[in-house]
Design a protein around this motif. Structure first.
Motif: not given
Length: 741
Positions: A465, A493-494, A496-499, A502-504, A531
């Protein structure tokens, strides 16, 4: 067949509505080999008849034939050709060029026939020997006796080698001995030519004459042949036009042959040159000063002496390059952080607010209030002398703490800054309340990072991404944080939605920066995500809301991306009048330049354009007035040259050639005056001569301006020449000669 035949020829003069007769109903045949003497009392018409025969004057009635050809239709050009082909003139008053030598007077007749200077030398020397003046060949004729002058006139007439020699009272101003000598000389040449002499003293010529014609009251009363003559074949001169080299030679000779005339013309033309330069200089100065008006939508600092620069290869400036630029002639200062000049930074606390562009504090060596800086957190502010608040509370301002923000309202440096000194700028107007901030290298480095972020595109790449600061679907920024280790990054935190899951945390992340000058990138690893409830613990910061979209990285990694050398600088010139030379020097060293003066927008430019046109018209009018004044003065000076131009026309020059000689002479005069002035300019610019007047006059001049003024002066000289020539040559050669003699 007679070479000259007159059939019922009459000559009249018109003056103030009255008509006078020169001669009336003359019939005459003249043959080659004759020595013809025309006698009569004064006013009998004998000289007028000679002038008609020789083509110096026209006639009104009857017909004159030359070798059987009618001449009643002849124009002035036709008479010029006739005189060149057939006639050699000898005058009572010699009609020599007094400022020429014996050699040059004889040479003149041959040059007008297209002969080259080298090929006629032998012939001229032979003619001088024939008339017995060899030892006077290089003597100016003004220093000769009357008899010697007449010998020169005879040699000049013989030089043309024409079939007809006409002499008007050739011994009238000579003593008896000289008169006898001259008559014998004319008789000796008559065997191969037609010689026609007008004299009132028949006794001097009776031993040589083959024919005598007596006139009274404009008529021939006796025509007696005294001796038989042998038949001589008629010939006419082969005509060639004078070559350009000879025109130039005569023009140059005429420039210097009369010293007083040369000095006077030089002074007039030198004065003319100075006035034209001065008028044009005033026009250039006004137009140049007007170019300071205006503004630029993109740049905040549009000082007229600012030049924006970058390297043609788009690389950063090295220390050595910056030093060389600083040492360039006419460079007053160099601002490495060029973008700061066009960014507005704010320095504020709860009581006071300053805003303006920023520059390096090292360029300041003196303050009006306070002291020079000692620490990195000290700042100097430049304000208008009309700033009432600063002037009233200046003491209270010193050492107060301020926060520094950039033009995106972000804090540049967390530590507070203190004002240590104040500079008054008298150039500000009472309405211009913008200030200027002078900051330390440490603070400037922080600002440079901010600028590199602001003017760059930042890309964040994670798990295939890619997010960009140009993409508003996912907003983020990048900041350094001391709690983040090298090679690691703390994310919001946002992300994480792309990992995965949901955790990068532990995932690789790449940050790339791109701008017009450079690209760079760092590979990092996600240490953790923050966060609201753990933000303070992970970053050590309190203001979560202001940093909720921030990627935090180690300061070393941050500096790798954003701490760069200068890619664009600004140079400030000491003297804007030398801007062209300085910019050419900088560009030849491999730099691109933008001169601020050239990119200013002038909202009332149309109006100024009209004013510029009006000034141009005024310059043109002033030049025209100057032309007429110069013409009037030059006309008076050239009055003494009128006989010269009449004489060369009698010798064989055409009206066109005489005009060309006048033009060449005056062009040489203006060239001498112009280049003497240019020499003075060179001496002044080389500091070998001190003249503030000349220095100021040519301050705004480039090579095009010098060429333009040269063209203007050349045109003025040609117009003066043409105007004067039109007046001088409007009549026939004899009419002009009578007026001037």
């Amino acid at each position: 067949m007679s070479i000259i035949k007159l059939k019922n020829v009459s000559k009249f003069y018109y003056n103030k509505n009255t008509i006078a007769s020169g001669f009336n109903k003359v019939n005459l045949d003249l043959d080659m080999g004759e020595f013809v003497v025309i006698t009569g009392e004064s006013g009998s018409g004998k000289s007028t008849l000679l002038n008609v025969i020789s083509g110096l004057d026209s006639y009104e009635e009857g017909e004159m034939y030359i070798n059987g050809e009618e001449t009643s239709h002849y124009t002035e050009v036709d008479y010029e050709l006739y005189r060149r082909r057939y006639i050699g003139n000898i005058f009572q008053h010699f009609n020599l060029i007094n400022s020429y030598t014996v050699y040059q007077n004889i040479e003149l007749a041959l040059l007008f026939n297209g002969n080259k200077k080298k090929e006629i030398r032998g012939k001229i020397l032979d003619l001088i020997k024939t008339v017995g003046l060899s030892k006077y060949k290089n003597t100016k004729v003004s220093k000769l006796s009357g008899g010697q002058k007449q010998r020169v006139a005879i040699a000049r007439a013989l030089a043309k080698d024409t079939p007809i020699i006409v002499a008007d009272e050739p011994t009238g101003n000579l003593d008896v001995k000289s008169a006898v000598s001259i008559m014998k000389l004319l008789h000796d040449i008559s065997s191969e030519k037609l010689v026609v002499i007008v004299t009132h003293n028949y006794e001097q010529v009776k031993d040589y004459a083959t024919r005598v014609i007596s006139m009274h009251d404009g008529k021939i009363i006796e025509d007696k042949k005294l001796k038989p003559v042998k038949e001589v074949k008629t010939h006419s001169l082969e005509l060639r036009n004078i070559i350009f080299g000879n025109k130039l030679l005569l023009g140059l000779r005429n420039v210097f042959n009369i010293k007083v005339k040369f000095v006077l013309l030089f002074l007039v033309y030198f004065f003319l040159t100075i006035i034209v330069f001065s008028e044009y200089s005033s026009l250039r100065k006004i137009n140049y000063d007007q170019s300071d008006f205006g503004f630029n939508y993109y740049f905040s600092d549009y000082s007229a002496n600012r030049v924006i620069m970058n390297k043609k290869d788009k690389t950063s400036f090295s220390y050595e390059e910056l030093e060389n630029i600083k040492n360039t002639d006419n460079v007053e200062s160099v601002v490495e952080d060029d973008l700061f000049l066009d960014s507005i930074f704010s320095l504020y606390n709860d009581e006071i607010y300053f805003s303006g562009p920023a520059s390096n504090i090292q360029s300041i060596h003196k303050v009006d209030i306070g002291k020079l800086p000692e620490n990195d957190n000290e700042v100097i502010v430049e304000v208008s002398e009309y700033d009432y608040y600063v002037d009233t509370y200046k003491e209270e301002l010193l050492n107060k703490e301020f926060t520094l923000r950039n033009d995106t309202n972000n804090i540049v440096k967390d530590e507070k800054l203190k004002i240590c000194g104040i500079i008054y700028n008298n150039d500000y107007s009472i309405y211009d309340m913008n200030n200027k901030l002078y900051l330390s290298n440490t603070v400037m480095n922080e600002m440079r990072k901010g600028n590199n972020i602001f003017y760059s595109t930042i890309e964040l790449s994670i798990n295939n991404h890619i997010f960009s600061t140009q993409d508003y679907n996912f907003l983020f920024t990048v900041k350094p944080n001391s709690k983040v280790n090298d090679g690691e990054v703390l994310v919001m935190q946002e992300l994480n939605n792309y990992c995965k899951n949901y955790n990068c945390t532990g995932d690789p992340l790449n940050i790339k920066i791109k701008n017009i000058y450079y690209e760079d990138a760092v590979d990092l690893k996600v240490k953790n995500y923050y966060k609201k409830d753990n933000f303070n613990y992970l970053t050590g910061l309190k203001n979560y809301e202001e940093n909720a979209s921030t990627i935090f990285m180690n300061e070393n990694d941050y500096n790798r991306l954003f701490t760069k050398d200068s890619y664009q600088i600004s140079v400030f010139l000491s003297d804007t009048k030398k801007s062209s030379e300085t910019i050419n020097t900088l560009e030849s060293s491999g730099y691109n330049t933008i001169y601020m003066r050239d990119i200013l927008v002038d909202e009332i430019g149309e109006f100024r354009g009209i004013i510029k046109i009006i000034r141009g018209v005024m310059f043109l009018i002033a030049t025209i007035v100057l032309f007429f004044i110069s013409y009037f003065i030059i006309k008076i000076i050239l009055k003494s040259r009128n006989v010269y131009f009449s004489t060369i026309r009698i010798l064989g020059s055409t009206k066109k050639q005489a005009k060309q000689l006048l033009s060449i002479e005056l062009l040489l005069d203006i060239n001498i005056a112009y280049f003497v002035f240019i020499l003075l300019v060179v001496l002044v610019k080389s500091n070998l001569l001190n003249s503030d007047y000349i220095k100021d006059m040519v301050t705004y001049f480039g090579i095009i301006d010098y060429i333009l003024i040269y063209i203007v002066l050349t045109i003025m000289s040609l117009l003066i020449s043409n105007r004067y020539a039109h007046k001088l040559f409007k009549n026939s050669v004899m009419s002009t000669y009578r007026e001037e003699a």
